[in-house]
Design a protein around this motif. Structure first.
Motif, mmCIF file in Angstrom:
data_model
loop_
_atom_site.group_PDB
_atom_site.id
_atom_site.type_symbol
_atom_site.label_atom_id
_atom_site.label_comp_id
_atom_site.label_asym_id
_atom_site.label_seq_id
_atom_site.Cartn_x
_atom_site.Cartn_y
_atom_site.Cartn_z
ATOM 1 N N PRO A 114 52.918 2.916 180.953
ATOM 2 C CA PRO A 114 54.326 2.666 180.620
ATOM 3 C C PRO A 114 55.270 3.559 181.428
ATOM 4 O O PRO A 114 54.895 4.663 181.819
ATOM 5 N N SER A 115 56.490 3.075 181.646
ATOM 6 C CA SER A 115 57.509 3.853 182.369
ATOM 7 C C SER A 115 58.296 4.733 181.413
ATOM 8 O O SER A 115 59.525 4.676 181.365
ATOM 9 N N ILE A 116 57.601 5.513 180.658
ATOM 10 C CA ILE A 116 58.200 6.475 179.733
ATOM 11 C C ILE A 116 57.249 7.666 179.700
ATOM 12 O O ILE A 116 56.098 7.537 180.118
ATOM 13 N N PRO A 117 57.703 8.827 179.231
ATOM 14 C CA PRO A 117 56.768 9.938 179.132
ATOM 15 C C PRO A 117 55.644 9.579 178.154
ATOM 16 O O PRO A 117 55.903 8.951 177.119
ATOM 17 N N TYR A 118 54.416 9.916 178.506
ATOM 18 C CA TYR A 118 53.308 9.662 177.580
ATOM 19 C C TYR A 118 52.283 10.780 177.717
ATOM 20 O O TYR A 118 52.178 11.394 178.784
ATOM 21 N N VAL A 119 51.551 11.013 176.636
ATOM 22 C CA VAL A 119 50.509 12.038 176.672
ATOM 23 C C VAL A 119 49.229 11.404 177.200
ATOM 24 O O VAL A 119 48.736 10.419 176.642
ATOM 25 N N LEU A 132 56.072 9.227 169.925
ATOM 26 C CA LEU A 132 55.398 9.731 171.125
ATOM 27 C C LEU A 132 54.236 8.795 171.459
ATOM 28 O O LEU A 132 53.517 8.353 170.563
#
Lengths: 355, 355
Positions: free
Chosen positions: B110-115, B100
């Motif tokens: 970033p082009s991803i899920p991130y918190v 994660l």
């Protein structure tokens, strides 16, 4: 299983989830659709509906909103009912269920850690340009679902999306379902005519009114909201059972999933909501769901008619009904052995503390 | 325990973590400090260091960066070594460890899920105004650590922060530790004079050079980076053992924790890094750590001298050394029974595929 849970479908699935680890997600989004006067009760004014999702999740984690000086309430005829986030908070805290927020595109960002899968809020569906990037939101949702399902046995996904029943109606209609007059809403006088007009205007503005049924991404892009592809993506990516914690909005998620994922099975996907949605005489969640697939639907009755709290009593008169995954949160707590009477008592305690 | 793990401290703690569920976090941040020419090798040019953290975590999840056309490499004397994110990816994939991303303040998302726990990148510490909101970042980190530690038995926290050893030096010095010439770096010729000048300029610019030691939040605010309070916060909030996956930067996190949390115990906190940091002749991680507390430090040797990959061989000559939690990721995979030879072989496979 507790008598307070009304089941439309199999109870076996619920039994399999008893005492399993679960993770509760609240997916938040806003759209300019909620600014249409009279379309939603989820905020003291159309402009303040932008704040409701952030305030809801801040309330659940902090005990009070950070982004607003006041607690979100649904005001009908001058009387206020507390946000269903209070019920969610009570249930999750009693059961010790971890809570994570996912931003699918909320105008106001909460002052707590949250998972970003999309930054921008949705547009007004009357323009026919509701969500610019539904495919990207869905794909990021899938990645997140894949990761989070490695950390738990059961994902419960709630949502907070003002005017979300109107955007759900848009997606259901765009996908060819008969949902006119069947979606629920946060006020006793469900403004079906306004919701239908809004959706019809949107489909016309998008130039797609005569092309139904649409592709699911086109449907959300024209007349949906960012929550729908986000929740659908998380569900599609999950390798553990998923409970969609919401009312008729979650049927739009199911309809989207059926079209977006070839051969999608609803074997491990259920909807959990409140009795106020299930018995809503202005709506019919089962009628919509049956058109999609044999989806299990559970409806939890918190027994608010027994409450001395006037705001919670309003729920029994059709105010609020559901939101922030309240129905699913109660179900999840019951799966951990918490009684509905204790959840109601804790909700009353929180209302006294907070309001 | 594998012979490839060199231990400075107790091995008992490692044994307790064998075959336990773990969750790997990569905390990303950028600062304008990394734009100072010559201060870091973590990017093909000073401007491109803004992209390195996002590209690293995209590489780990997608197999290639989305935000950049090229893979981040450390270029020294015209020759390139691959980002340590490749090692992290190899180790986590082999062990099936969930990954994660946490954004503590990266210029490029970033082009991803991130918190999200903080949006804005850090400043150039030479200005003495490095991080505007260290307390907010720390508090959100604590909330996140509390939640995530309900989902796993062991948190491993890596980082990707270009020029992070310089900002770590800033915090260590500001807190009163003797760290001049002791922090590691991504190039064989560790630019200690430049790092020291940068920190001294920052403390002067902040008007705090004569007030040492500073309060930890003041230290990060003046001459730190957003990663440090974020990782410290997650660690402080965790109720399960935490492995800080990084080199000398993680000693700054420990120093911060010691001052920010009264009575903080390092009983359940270890540092895991690579053998390239532990044996770095231009630095001394143990010397710094011993000044703070008896912190367990583990150093993993991937045996890159046996590799036919010229880029990985460069690691044995002091290029790159560590990053994206590579050392901790290898340790975590070893705790799941994966051998270091298999991790090296998988890293080589990934290098062939990716580059």
């Amino acid at each position: 299983m507790d008598k307070s849970i009304k089941s439309f479908g199999s109870r076996d699935k619920l039994q399999k989830l008893q005492n399993k680890d679960s993770l509760f997600l609240c997916v938040i989004a806003t759209t300019l659709t909620s600014r249409i006067p009279g379309i939603t009760g989820a905020g003291a004014s159309p402009e303040l509906t932008d704040y409701t999702p952030a305030a809801d999740v801040e309330l659940i984690l902090h005990g009070k909103p950070q982004c607003l000086p006041e607690i979100p309430q649904t005001v009908v005829g001058g009387e206020a009912a507390p946000t269903p986030a209070v019920i969610t908070k009570a249930a999750l805290e009693m059961a010790g269920i971890p809570f994570l927020v996912v931003d699918a595109g909320s105008a106001i960002k909460p002052s707590i850690p949250y998972v970003n899968i999309n930054h921008n809020r949705g547009g007004n569906i009357e323009t026919g340009a509701a969500v610019l990037n539904p495919m990207e939101i869905f794909n990021k949702g899938k990645m997140l679902g894949k990761t989070l399902s490695k950390l738990t046995d059961h994902l419960i996904i709630g949502e907070s999306t003002p005017a979300g029943t109107t955007t759900a109606l848009g997606v259901l209609e765009a996908l060819g379902y008969d949902a006119w007059g069947k979606v629920s809403g946060s006020t006793p006088e469900n403004p079906h005519t306004l919701k239908r007009q809004t959706v019809e205007n949107g489909l016309k503005a998008a130039g797609l009114a005569n092309d139904l049924p649409l592709d699911p991404f086109q449907a959300v892009g024209a007349v949906g909201d960012p929550m729908i592809p986000a929740v659908a993506g998380i569900t599609a990516g999950s390798t553990v059972p998923v409970t969609l914690a919401g009312g008729t909005q979650m049927t739009a998620v199911c309809a989207f999933l059926k079209e977006a994922v070839e051969g999608f099975s609803f074997e491990d996907v259920s909807i959990a909501t409140t009795i106020f949605v299930a018995t809503d005489e202005t709506a019919d969640i089962n009628y919509i769901a049956q058109q999609i697939a044999p989806i299990n639907i559970y409806a939890v009755d918190p027994g608010f008619e027994k409450s001395e709290n006037l705001g919670l009593q309003k729920y029994t008169q059709g105010v609020v009904k559901e939101g922030a995954g309240a129905g699913g949160a109660m179900l999840a707590a019951q799966l951990q052995g918490i009684s509905i009477d204790d959840i109601r008592a804790k909700t009353e305690d929180l209302c006294r503390e907070i309001f």
